[in-house]
Design an enzyme around this catalytic site. Structure first.
Site, short mmCIF file in Angstrom:
data_model
loop_
_atom_site.label_atom_id
_atom_site.label_comp_id
_atom_site.label_asym_id
_atom_site.label_seq_id
_atom_site.Cartn_x
_atom_site.Cartn_y
_atom_site.Cartn_z
N LEU A 25 2.49 7.55 3.92
CA LEU A 25 3.70 6.73 3.80
C LEU A 25 4.78 7.45 3.01
O LEU A 25 5.95 7.11 3.13
CB LEU A 25 3.37 5.40 3.13
CG LEU A 25 2.33 4.53 3.83
CD1 LEU A 25 2.09 3.26 3.03
CD2 LEU A 25 2.77 4.17 5.23
N THR A 26 4.39 8.40 2.21
CA THR A 26 5.36 9.15 1.41
C THR A 26 5.15 10.65 1.62
O THR A 26 4.14 11.07 2.17
CB THR A 26 5.21 8.84 -0.09
OG1 THR A 26 3.89 9.24 -0.52
CG2 THR A 26 5.38 7.35 -0.36
N SER A 37 0.83 -1.20 0.00
CA SER A 37 0.00 0.00 0.00
C SER A 37 0.86 1.25 0.00
O SER A 37 2.02 1.22 0.39
CB SER A 37 -0.93 0.01 1.22
OG SER A 37 -0.16 0.08 2.41
N ASP A 38 0.28 2.33 -0.48
CA ASP A 38 0.96 3.62 -0.47
C ASP A 38 -0.09 4.71 -0.38
O ASP A 38 -1.13 4.64 -1.01
CB ASP A 38 1.79 3.80 -1.75
CG ASP A 38 2.55 5.12 -1.75
OD1 ASP A 38 2.79 5.64 -0.65
OD2 ASP A 38 2.87 5.62 -2.83
N LYS A 39 0.17 5.70 0.42
CA LYS A 39 -0.74 6.83 0.54
C LYS A 39 0.10 8.09 0.63
O LYS A 39 0.86 8.28 1.58
CB LYS A 39 -1.60 6.69 1.80
CG LYS A 39 -2.55 7.85 2.05
CD LYS A 39 -3.64 7.88 1.02
CE LYS A 39 -4.64 9.00 1.31
NZ LYS A 39 -4.09 10.32 1.10
#
Length: 201
Positions: free
Chosen positions: A70-71, A64-66
Site C-alpha cells: 500500500l505504500t 491496514s498498511d503494508k
C-alpha cells in the site's frame, strides 16, 4: 425458513451436545472458527490465528498498511517551515535532482533563500545518513539510495536539492554527538565552526 432443513438439524444437534456435555464447547468453537477461516481463504484473506476470526467478526472498520504493497516504504519531505515562512518541497523519492523548494502558494524557486539554507544546513549536520547513486543489479539502472536512518533520508534529500553536497559534514567537523534516546526524544550534535565569518551563504 430459507435455510435447508439439514442445516437446522445440525444446529439443533450441536446445541443439544453442548447442553448435555459442556466439555464440547471448545470443540464447537474451534470448528466454528475453522469454518470462518475457510470462508475467508476463499476471499483471499489469510488468517494466521483462529482467535483473530472472532475479533474480525466484531470489527466494523479495518485500517491496514503494508510497506511495499500500500505504500512505497519511502519517507519524503513535502513541507518545511523556516524563518516564519512555509515552503513546499517538490519531487518524489530520493532523487535530489528532481523538484525544488518553493514558497507556499508560489512557483518560484526558494532554494537559495538564506532561511531555507540555514535551516537545512543545521538539519543535515545532525544527520548520519548518506545519499548516493547505486546500480540496481536486476535492471542495471542507477538510482538514488540513502544509507542510514530512514527518518533522516528526507532531510538529506532536501539539503541536496538546495546545493549542499555529500562533503558538507567534512566541512563542519563534528566534535560531539549524543544519540537519540526515547527518554530525551532528541539527538544532539556539536559541529566546529571556528574560523568562519559566514556559516551559510
Amino acid at each position: 425458513p430459507g435455510s435447508p432443513s439439514w442445516l437446522y438439524m445440525i444446529l439443533i444437534a450441536v446445541t443439544l451436545a453442548v447442553a448435555a456435555i459442556p466439555e464440547g464447547i471448545p470443540l464447537c468453537v474451534t470448528i466454528s472458527l475453522s469454518i470462518g477461516c475457510s470462508d475467508m481463504v476463499k476471499k483471499n484473506v489469510l488468517v494466521r490465528k483462529l482467535a483473530a476470526v472472532e475479533t474480525l467478526g466484531s470489527a466494523s472498520v479495518i485500517c491496514s498498511d503494508k510497506t511495499g504493497t500500500l505504500t512505497e516504504g519511502k519517507m519524503t519531505m513535502v513541507n518545511m517551515y523556516a524563518g516564519g515562512v512555509g515552503y513546499d518541497v517538490d519531487g518524489k523519492g530520493f532523487d535530489p535532482t528532481v523538484g525544488k523548494i518553493r514558497r507556499e502558494g508560489t512557483s518560484e524557486d526558494a532554494g537559495q533563500e538564506l532561511s531555507v539554507r540555514t535551516c537545512l544546513l543545521s538539519a543535515i549536520l545532525c544527520c548520519n545518513t548518506t545519499l548516493a547513486k547505486v546500480k540496481d543489479p536486476e535492471t542495471g539502472e542507477e538510482k538514488w539510495e540513502p544509507k542510514g536512518n530512514s527518518s533522516e533520508a528526507p532531510i538529506v534529500v532536501a539539503a541536496r536539492k538546495v546545493g549542499f553536497d555529500e562533503n558538507v559534514s567534512q566541512q563542519y567537523k563534528r566534535v560531539l554527538e549524543i544519540p537519540f534516546s526515547s527518554s530525551r526524544k532528541m539527538m544532539l550534535t556539536v559541529s566546529d565552526v571556528s574560523g568562519r565569518d559566514v556559516l551559510c551563504s
